[in-house]
Design a protein around this motif. Structure first.
Motif, PDB file in Angstrom:
ATOM      1  N   PRO A 118     -10.222  -0.079   5.874  1.00 44.32           N
ATOM      2  CA  PRO A 118     -11.072   1.105   6.075  1.00 44.32           C
ATOM      3  C   PRO A 118     -10.239   2.384   6.172  1.00 44.32           C
ATOM      4  N   GLU A 119     -10.903   3.500   6.042  1.00 45.44           N
ATOM      5  CA  GLU A 119     -10.226   4.783   6.178  1.00 45.44           C
ATOM      6  C   GLU A 119     -11.178   5.809   6.787  1.00 45.44           C
ATOM      7  N   PRO A 120     -10.677   6.616   7.748  1.00 43.81           N
ATOM      8  CA  PRO A 120      -9.318   6.553   8.275  1.00 43.81           C
ATOM      9  C   PRO A 120      -9.090   5.245   9.050  1.00 43.81           C
ATOM     10  N   ILE A 121      -7.830   4.967   9.335  1.00 50.63           N
ATOM     11  CA  ILE A 121      -7.464   3.733  10.011  1.00 50.63           C
ATOM     12  C   ILE A 121      -6.385   4.028  11.047  1.00 50.63           C
ATOM     13  N   ALA A 122      -6.408   3.290  12.139  1.00 58.23           N
ATOM     14  CA  ALA A 122      -5.404   3.481  13.185  1.00 58.23           C
ATOM     15  C   ALA A 122      -4.079   2.865  12.756  1.00 58.23           C
ATOM     16  N   LYS A 123      -2.998   3.508  13.125  1.00 54.49           N
ATOM     17  CA  LYS A 123      -1.663   3.008  12.794  1.00 54.49           C
ATOM     18  C   LYS A 123      -1.466   1.609  13.379  1.00 54.49           C
ATOM     19  N   GLY A 124      -0.922   0.707  12.564  1.00 57.97           N
ATOM     20  CA  GLY A 124      -0.661  -0.653  13.003  1.00 57.97           C
ATOM     21  C   GLY A 124      -1.799  -1.619  12.766  1.00 57.97           C
ATOM     22  N   THR A 179       0.576  -9.893 -24.854  1.00 56.57           N
ATOM     23  CA  THR A 179      -0.726  -9.585 -25.445  1.00 56.57           C
ATOM     24  C   THR A 179      -1.482  -8.474 -24.722  1.00 56.57           C
ATOM     25  N   THR A 180      -0.938  -8.001 -23.587  1.00 54.69           N
ATOM     26  CA  THR A 180      -1.654  -7.043 -22.745  1.00 54.69           C
ATOM     27  C   THR A 180      -0.677  -6.006 -22.199  1.00 54.69           C
ATOM     28  N   PRO A 181      -0.963  -4.707 -22.350  1.00 54.91           N
ATOM     29  CA  PRO A 181      -0.005  -3.693 -21.911  1.00 54.91           C
ATOM     30  C   PRO A 181       0.042  -3.551 -20.387  1.00 54.91           C
ATOM     31  N   ALA A 182       1.157  -3.007 -19.914  1.00 57.63           N
ATOM     32  CA  ALA A 182       1.304  -2.696 -18.492  1.00 57.63           C
ATOM     33  C   ALA A 182       0.295  -1.620 -18.097  1.00 57.63           C
ATOM     34  N   VAL A 183      -0.124  -1.665 -16.828  1.00 60.77           N
ATOM     35  CA  VAL A 183      -1.080  -0.672 -16.343  1.00 60.77           C
ATOM     36  C   VAL A 183      -0.933  -0.531 -14.835  1.00 60.77           C
ATOM     37  N   SER A 184      -1.135   0.693 -14.339  1.00 55.12           N
ATOM     38  CA  SER A 184      -1.120   0.961 -12.910  1.00 55.12           C
ATOM     39  C   SER A 184      -2.431   1.625 -12.517  1.00 55.12           C
ATOM     40  N   ALA A 185      -2.954   1.235 -11.366  1.00 57.76           N
ATOM     41  CA  ALA A 185      -4.152   1.890 -10.857  1.00 57.76           C
ATOM     42  C   ALA A 185      -3.790   3.268 -10.305  1.00 57.76           C
ATOM     43  N   THR A 186      -4.745   4.166 -10.322  1.00 58.10           N
ATOM     44  CA  THR A 186      -4.547   5.466  -9.686  1.00 58.10           C
ATOM     45  C   THR A 186      -4.500   5.273  -8.173  1.00 58.10           C
ATOM     46  N   GLY A 187      -3.496   5.841  -7.521  1.00 61.20           N
ATOM     47  CA  GLY A 187      -3.312   5.619  -6.094  1.00 61.20           C
ATOM     48  C   GLY A 187      -4.510   6.019  -5.257  1.00 61.20           C
ATOM     49  N   ASP A 188      -4.855   5.179  -4.265  1.00 56.81           N
ATOM     50  CA  ASP A 188      -5.953   5.437  -3.332  1.00 56.81           C
ATOM     51  C   ASP A 188      -5.368   5.906  -2.009  1.00 56.81           C
ATOM     52  N   TYR A 189      -5.694   7.153  -1.607  1.00 54.97           N
ATOM     53  CA  TYR A 189      -5.110   7.730  -0.394  1.00 54.97           C
ATOM     54  C   TYR A 189      -5.794   7.192   0.855  1.00 54.97           C
ATOM     55  N   VAL A 190      -4.981   6.840   1.859  1.00 53.14           N
ATOM     56  CA  VAL A 190      -5.493   6.361   3.133  1.00 53.14           C
ATOM     57  C   VAL A 190      -4.908   7.234   4.258  1.00 53.14           C
ATOM     58  N   ASP A 191      -5.783   7.743   5.092  1.00 51.69           N
ATOM     59  CA  ASP A 191      -5.387   8.550   6.246  1.00 51.69           C
ATOM     60  C   ASP A 191      -5.147   7.635   7.452  1.00 51.69           C
ATOM     61  N   VAL A 192      -3.917   7.607   7.942  1.00 51.04           N
ATOM     62  CA  VAL A 192      -3.561   6.777   9.086  1.00 51.04           C
ATOM     63  C   VAL A 192      -3.458   7.656  10.325  1.00 51.04           C
ATOM     64  N   GLN A 193      -4.201   7.310  11.375  1.00 49.69           N
ATOM     65  CA  GLN A 193      -4.252   8.129  12.583  1.00 49.69           C
ATOM     66  C   GLN A 193      -3.607   7.434  13.773  1.00 49.69           C
TER      67      GLN A 193
END
Length: 258
Positions: A164-170, A244-258
């Motif tokens: 979940p986000e935001p999320i507590a540190k640890g 048979t399949t090219p490399a791919v990276s997902a777009t980064g998902d930002y997480v706020d840690v509090q």
């Protein structure tokens, strides 16, 4: 013209003892003509999704009399005279589109279209060979049935969601996603199963991702794992690709840690 339908007809003729094509190929050079370079799709792999993909194939050649024409064919298999698949250019013209670089050297080009909604199947992904024929102004010529290779790949997609986000540190952070690739047999994007995918993290304010762990995709291409939230930053999945399949990276998902 290029078309699997035509190749299928020729294959059927062969089965009846009357194979009439494609034309017999064997490496041969007559005269002083030389090929110096062959390029397919700008020397990049050909990645095709669910829509047509047109690529350019070019040859640079030299001869004392100058270069007049060139032609190409792409094929898959081990025998150029009995290929698994065979396609010819979109342009049925002579001479080809040739651009001179002086009096002796020219680069000639034609295009090929890969059509997933018509003739491509999943089995077509992999290595294709490039046959080249070049003619000079003095009738010197060279024919090479497999001068170069190119790789045909099924376009891939990769998603990510961290929460979940935001999320507590640890606390435990759950990261999910899905790896899919074009299925040319069914004309949909389908999950790529049992593939190792890296979970990576980039701390806010930095520019480099660090690999945290590797997770294998499920039978439906899904990804799911948990990790510890330690700082604000971006989470993504990264897939290295296969033949048979090219490399791919997902777009980064930002997480706020509090």
């Amino acid at each position: 013209m290029r078309k699997r339908a035509i190749f299928a007809v020729l294959a059927a003729a062969s089965a009846l003892g009357g194979f009439i094509g494609p034309a017999a190929y064997a490496d041969e050079t007559v005269g002083d003509i030389q090929i110096t370079d062959v390029s397919v799709n700008g020397s990049k792999s050909i990645t095709v999704g669910l829509t047509d993909k047109t690529v350019t194939v070019s040859v640079t050649a030299t001869d004392p009399s100058g270069i007049w024409d060139a032609d190409f064919h792409l094929w898959r298999g081990t025998d150029p005279n009995n290929p698994d698949d065979y396609i010819t250019p979109n342009e049925d013209t002579t001479p080809a589109d040739c651009v001179a670089a002086g009096t002796t050297t020219s680069t000639c080009s034609k295009t090929f279209t890969f059509e997933p909604d018509w003739w491509l199947t999943d089995a077509d992904a992999g290595t294709w060979k490039v046959g080249v024929d070049v003619w000079a102004d003095d009738d010197s010529r060279t024919q090479r049935d497999a001068y170069a290779n190119t790789r045909l790949q099924r376009f891939s997609k990769l998603t990510v969601n961290a929460g979940p986000e935001p999320i507590a540190k640890g606390k435990a952070l759950t990261v999910t996603g899905k790896l899919t690739r074009a299925n040319w047999d069914t004309d949909v994007y389908a999950g790529y199963t049992a593939q190792p995918v890296k979970l990576q993290f980039r701390k806010a304010g930095t520019s480099t991702y660090t690999t945290i762990k590797t997770v294998n995709t499920s039978s439906t291409g899904d990804l799911r794992t948990t990790t510890t939230a330690s700082a604000d930053g971006y989470w993504r999945w990264n897939f290295a690709g296969t033949s048979t399949t090219p490399a791919v990276s997902a777009t980064g998902d930002y997480v706020d840690v509090q």
